[in-house]
Design an enzyme around this catalytic site. Structure first.
Site, PDB file in Angstrom:
ATOM      1  N   ILE A 138      28.783  52.545   9.600  1.00 48.00           N
ATOM      2  CA  ILE A 138      29.494  53.629  10.282  1.00 48.00           C
ATOM      3  C   ILE A 138      29.369  54.886   9.427  1.00 48.00           C
ATOM      4  O   ILE A 138      29.738  54.884   8.247  1.00 48.00           O
ATOM      5  CB  ILE A 138      30.977  53.281  10.490  1.00 48.00           C
ATOM      6  CG1 ILE A 138      31.114  52.026  11.359  1.00 48.00           C
ATOM      7  CG2 ILE A 138      31.697  54.455  11.149  1.00 48.00           C
ATOM      8  CD1 ILE A 138      30.550  52.156  12.752  1.00 48.00           C
ATOM      9  N   LYS A 139      28.849  55.951  10.017  1.00 47.60           N
ATOM     10  CA  LYS A 139      28.677  57.197   9.283  1.00 47.60           C
ATOM     11  C   LYS A 139      29.990  57.977   9.251  1.00 47.60           C
ATOM     12  O   LYS A 139      30.563  58.305  10.294  1.00 47.60           O
ATOM     13  CB  LYS A 139      27.570  58.049   9.915  1.00 47.60           C
ATOM     14  CG  LYS A 139      26.192  57.425   9.787  1.00 47.60           C
ATOM     15  CD  LYS A 139      25.110  58.295  10.409  1.00 47.60           C
ATOM     16  CE  LYS A 139      24.726  59.438   9.502  1.00 47.60           C
ATOM     17  NZ  LYS A 139      23.547  60.186  10.035  1.00 47.60           N
ATOM     18  N   ILE A 140      30.447  58.257   8.051  1.00 45.35           N
ATOM     19  CA  ILE A 140      31.657  59.039   7.821  1.00 45.35           C
ATOM     20  C   ILE A 140      31.299  60.172   6.869  1.00 45.35           C
ATOM     21  O   ILE A 140      30.699  59.930   5.819  1.00 45.35           O
ATOM     22  CB  ILE A 140      32.777  58.178   7.207  1.00 45.35           C
ATOM     23  CG1 ILE A 140      33.157  57.039   8.161  1.00 45.35           C
ATOM     24  CG2 ILE A 140      34.007  59.030   6.886  1.00 45.35           C
ATOM     25  CD1 ILE A 140      34.190  56.081   7.587  1.00 45.35           C
TER      26      ILE A 140
END
Length: 361
Positions: A138-140
């Site tokens: 998940i890109k944060i």
């Protein structure tokens, strides 16, 4: 032997920074894996905007989603998850053979949440759970507000691609967040090898931002200098007592990832940021055209130096030329977040317009 295979053999993973239904339907991604040693994939709102807006391959899925009452972000994530599940399946043998260190795909939380910690954490957990895919990251964003969400996600068992990093300082903060999350898992008696992370440092945007503002001898050298400085920090963290303690407990390293490695300057080499950033235990995610160019005429010389090489000297020269790299790093991160927000809004608008047309038809 292709240059891509040589780069892979020295220990750097090659990921492709793109996804589209066309890539999947026509077997292009399988070809990249088979012929060009590609072992992972990244995506972002701009990539999906281009994929959906310029293709009718999503029409059936859009129409089906609209008929079920889906719209906006909910409809987008359904489309994106369809693509990324297919991509993740292709990379799954790599993920399994490397024991979760490679073979991953990335999906970003809504860019609208870049400065909202609690909502980012909640959304990261929701997307990760909905995908139910072990090789998903998940890109944060590595913003001040994103860092606690990164630590919290890791603690909760969500693997993370920390995006929008532009300096060694920002990278170190992302590494701290990753280790913080691992330490929380360790304290809770949870397995550390269940999660993984990469830290994505954007390179070419440095040189684009300073075009015409520095002497010709410094043009297209700032991004590489920043990368060398970040690589030094990376090597130091991997050698630290804090990391070694976590590694002994089963933790996987947060690999450093070079992002934004397509050449922006038409006068520069089209493989500038690939040949200059070769280093073991790192990742280079590149646009398709850069991947194909490197496979065709790629070469690389010396590997990145663990001590940063001439980075400090080069950065000092840029400061003498009037470039405040610390201030510019913060500006580039803000600009990057704003750019993704604009692409996100364009993406949702494209999906809504397509849905309306399909309903009328």
């Amino acid at each position: 032997m292709k240059a891509t295979q040589k780069l892979h053999d020295l220990g750097q993973s090659l990921w492709v920074d793109n996804i589209s239904r066309q890539m999947l339907d026509e077997g292009l991604l399988e070809k990249y894996i088979r012929d060009y040693s590609v072992t992972g994939l990244t995506s972002n709102p701009t990539i999906f905007d281009h994929a959906i807006a310029k293709s009718h391959r999503y029409d059936e899925s859009i129409a089906a989603g609209v008929s079920r009452g889906l719209e906006g972000e909910a409809l987008f994530f359904e489309l994106a998850m369809e693509d990324l599940r297919r991509a993740a399946d292709l990379f799954r043998p790599i993920y399994d053979s490397t024991k979760g260190l490679d073979g991953q795909v990335s999906l970003e939380v809504s860019p609208l949440l870049a400065y909202e910690t609690d909502r980012t954490l909640k959304e990261a957990k929701r997307i990760y759970g909905a995908m139910d895919c072990p090789n998903l990251l998940i890109k944060i964003p590595g913003t001040k507000e994103g860092l606690p969400a990164i630590a919290g996600s890791i603690a909760d068992g969500v693997s993370v691609n920390v995006t929008l990093l532009f300096s060694a300082h920002q990278y170190a903060a992302a590494a701290d967040a990753y280790m913080n999350g691992l330490e929380r898992r360790k304290a809770a008696g949870l397995p550390l090898d269940a999660v993984s992370s990469v830290a994505s440092i954007f390179i070419s945007r440095w040189d684009k931002a300073t075009t015409g503002k520095v002497p010709a001898r410094l043009q297209n050298k700032l991004g590489i200098a920043v990368a060398k400085q970040a690589y030094r920090a990376y090597c130091e963290i991997l050698a630290s007592d804090r990391w070694r303690s976590l590694e002994k407990s089963g933790a996987k390293p947060q690999r450093l990832l070079w992002a934004s490695t397509g050449t922006k300057d038409p006068k520069a080499s089209d493989i500038l940021y690939v040949r200059s950033l070769a280093a073991p235990k790192t990742i280079n995610t590149m646009p398709e055209e850069t991947l194909l160019a490197f496979a065709d005429h790629g070469e690389f010389g010396e590997l990145l130096p663990a001590d940063g090489g001439d980075a400090a000297t080069l950065l000092a020269e840029f400061r003498e030329a009037g470039i405040d790299d610390h201030a510019l790093a913060e500006q580039l991160q803000r600009d990057g977040a704003d750019s993704f927000i604009a692409s996100w809004k364009d993406l949702l608008r494209s999906i809504a317009e397509r849905g309306t047309l399909l309903q009328r038809a």
